[in-house]
Design an enzyme around this catalytic site. Structure first.
Site, PDB file in Angstrom:
ATOM      1  N   ASP A 136      -7.421   8.320  -1.053  1.00 31.53           N
ATOM      2  CA  ASP A 136      -6.849   7.686  -2.250  1.00 31.53           C
ATOM      3  C   ASP A 136      -6.897   8.635  -3.443  1.00 31.53           C
ATOM      4  OD1 ASP A 136      -9.590   7.745  -2.409  1.00 31.53           O
ATOM      5  OD2 ASP A 136      -9.756   5.832  -3.477  1.00 31.53           O
ATOM      6  N   ASP A 178      -8.302   8.962  -8.809  1.00 29.79           N
ATOM      7  CA  ASP A 178      -8.926   8.326  -7.650  1.00 29.79           C
ATOM      8  C   ASP A 178      -8.862   6.806  -7.853  1.00 29.79           C
ATOM      9  OD1 ASP A 178     -10.927   8.943  -5.211  1.00 29.79           O
ATOM     10  OD2 ASP A 178     -11.624   7.157  -6.303  1.00 29.79           O
ATOM     11  N   LEU A 179      -8.430   6.086  -6.813  1.00 26.72           N
ATOM     12  CA  LEU A 179      -8.302   4.627  -6.925  1.00 26.72           C
ATOM     13  C   LEU A 179      -9.678   3.967  -6.796  1.00 26.72           C
ATOM     14  CD1 LEU A 179      -5.117   4.021  -4.734  1.00 26.72           C
ATOM     15  CD2 LEU A 179      -5.263   4.482  -7.196  1.00 26.72           C
TER      16      LEU A 179
END
Length: 489
Positions: free
Chosen positions: A401, A358-359
């Protein structure tokens, strides 16, 4: 042009196959009536004019009995049995009469050629040959028996009896010849009509149609739609082979089609590729069959350009299984691959790993610089993830994301597999920490990553996803830009 027999038809030799103009039921009835009439006239002449030769009535009596039984078979719908009984019965009756009433000088001996002709026409050429051989044997035997004096003494029949037999033989012979000529003319007319219908259907076919020799693929005819769909005119193709023209970019594809047609006689919707005259490769669906054209085995083929349809199918496939932004597998395809990977791990006693990525602070980029910049970042993240893994591994975008990397074929022991997964995770972490060129920005982004192993036991495919997701949240809780393994404690 004669179409081939269906591939499921039983094999028959030419000698066993009846002609197309077999006698009708009505003609067989007329034949029976003629035999009965001839026998009646013969008996009438003997009774009225030659009572002293009443013993000769045995011949017409036998023929009448044969004709009556054949008529009964015809009435019951058993035409072939009626034909066999009629021909064989008449032949036996003639033989019996000849033995007891004058040998080859008997009045009824003129019937033999007619019987042979009937057998050849109504049954098969082989039956005519057999009848001719048997009749020849009977004739030779009667000559030898007469010369040796073995035949029963018998006076010659009166000329009128010979005349009756010959007149009715002439009538039946003329009737058969007339019937054969008429049937042959009808068949020629039907053939002409069939050829006309075929030519009309060929030229007016809504798709590209062609006729080419089965052996070397030499074109013999094409319709106008061939030029419409593939650019080739009749002048370009007729007289040349498909390989000379180059319409088949892959010679093996044509060979495969030819072999399929040779085995089954026809094929429907065989998909291949043809080369357009302008050089483009076009997807084509071919339906065809083997026909005889001027005595040469040929392929009658109908080709439909399905290039646009194939492109649409591929687009549908991509929309169903791939993320339209990054072109990575979507959640649906990733779950399917995970299912297969878990089964393979159990079968081969190997382990796999899921890396849930996950960004960090991705929402900030979207909110401050717009979704178009966020999309550019996601594309670059996807490309970097693909560069960090092996060809057999899977990189998927679940949405937003969130990305998942699935590593397969790791060591079968968890203590060995975990470092292998961690090494890939560190490589990914380093790649994703590098700056992104999102013009006019030079943007820095970090990931949080959770890792779990799978394959040690049978479990639902959702379980590894949940574990990796939980580990990823532990990484975020630890301050982001870090890696955490799932720990059930």
């Amino acid at each position: 042009m004669t179409p081939p027999a269906p591939d499921h038809a039983p094999a028959e030799s030419a000698a066993d196959t009846p002609y197309a103009w077999q006698p009708t039921r009505a003609f067989l009835r007329y034949t029976v009536i003629t035999i009965l009439a001839a026998s009646a006239v013969f008996l009438l002449i003997i009774v009225v004019f030659l009572p002293e030769q009443i013993s000769r009535a045995i011949g017409p009596a036998m023929l009448s009995a044969v004709a009556l039984v054949s008529a009964g078979l015809l009435r019951s719908g058993r035409e072939r049995a009626a034909v066999l009984f009629l021909a064989c019965g008449v032949w036996l009756a003639v033989t019996v009469v000849a033995i007891f009433y004058g040998g080859i000088r008997s009045t009824i001996y003129y019937v033999y050629p007619l019987v042979i002709f009937l057998l050849g026409w109504m049954i098969s050429p082989r039956a005519a040959v057999i009848a001719a051989i048997l009749t020849s044997g009977v004739t030779i035997s009667l000559i030898l028996a007469d010369a040796s004096g073995w035949l029963p003494p018998s006076r010659l029949a009166e000329p009128v009896l010979y005349g009756v037999v010959q007149v009715f033989v002439y009538i039946l012979t003329a009737a058969m010849v007339i019937y054969l000529v008429q049937a042959y003319r009808r068949q020629l007319e039907d053939l002409k009509q069939s050829e006309l219908k075929f030519a009309t259907a060929f030229t007016s076919s809504p798709v590209a149609a062609s006729i080419a020799t089965a052996g070397e693929g030499r074109f013999m005819n094409v319709n106008a739609n061939f030029e419409r769909d593939f650019g080739w005119t009749r002048e370009d193709l007729i007289g040349r082979t498909s390989l000379e023209v180059g319409i088949w970019p892959d010679a093996k594809s044509r060979q495969q089609l030819t072999e399929m047609l040779s085995r089954h006689g026809r094929t429907v919707n065989y998909e291949s590729r043809w080369r357009h005259k302008n050089g483009e490769l076009r997807d084509v669906s071919i339906s065809g069959e083997i026909i005889a054209f001027d005595g040469v085995p040929c392929i009658l083929a109908y080709g439909t350009d399905i290039t646009e349809r194939k492109a649409a199918e591929e687009q549908i496939q991509r929309l169903a299984f791939y993320d339209p932004l990054t072109s990575l597998p979507n959640r649906r395809l990733m779950m399917d691959r995970l299912d297969h990977a878990m089964a393979a791990c159990l079968r081969h006693q190997r382990l796999g790993a899921l890396l849930f990525i996950d960004l960090d602070n991705f929402k900030t980029l979207n909110d401050t610089h717009g979704h178009d910049k966020g999309d550019l970042l996601l594309k670059q993240v996807g490309a970097r993830l693909v560069e960090c893994v092996r060809d057999g591994d899977t990189v998927a975008r679940l949405g937003g994301d969130e990305f998942v990397v699935m590593l397969e074929d790791l060591n079968g022991e968890a203590l060995e597999a975990a470092p292998q997964a961690e090494a890939v995770a560190n490589k990914i972490m380093a790649a994703l920490n590098e700056k992104y060129d999102i013009r006019p920005l030079s943007f820095h982004s970090t990931p949080s990553m959770g890792i779990t192993l799978f394959g040690a036991q049978q479990e639902n495919i959702e379980e590894p996803i949940k574990r990796a997701d939980m580990a990823m949240y532990q990484a975020k809780a630890a301050g982001r830009n870090t890696i955490r393994f799932y720990d059930p404690r």
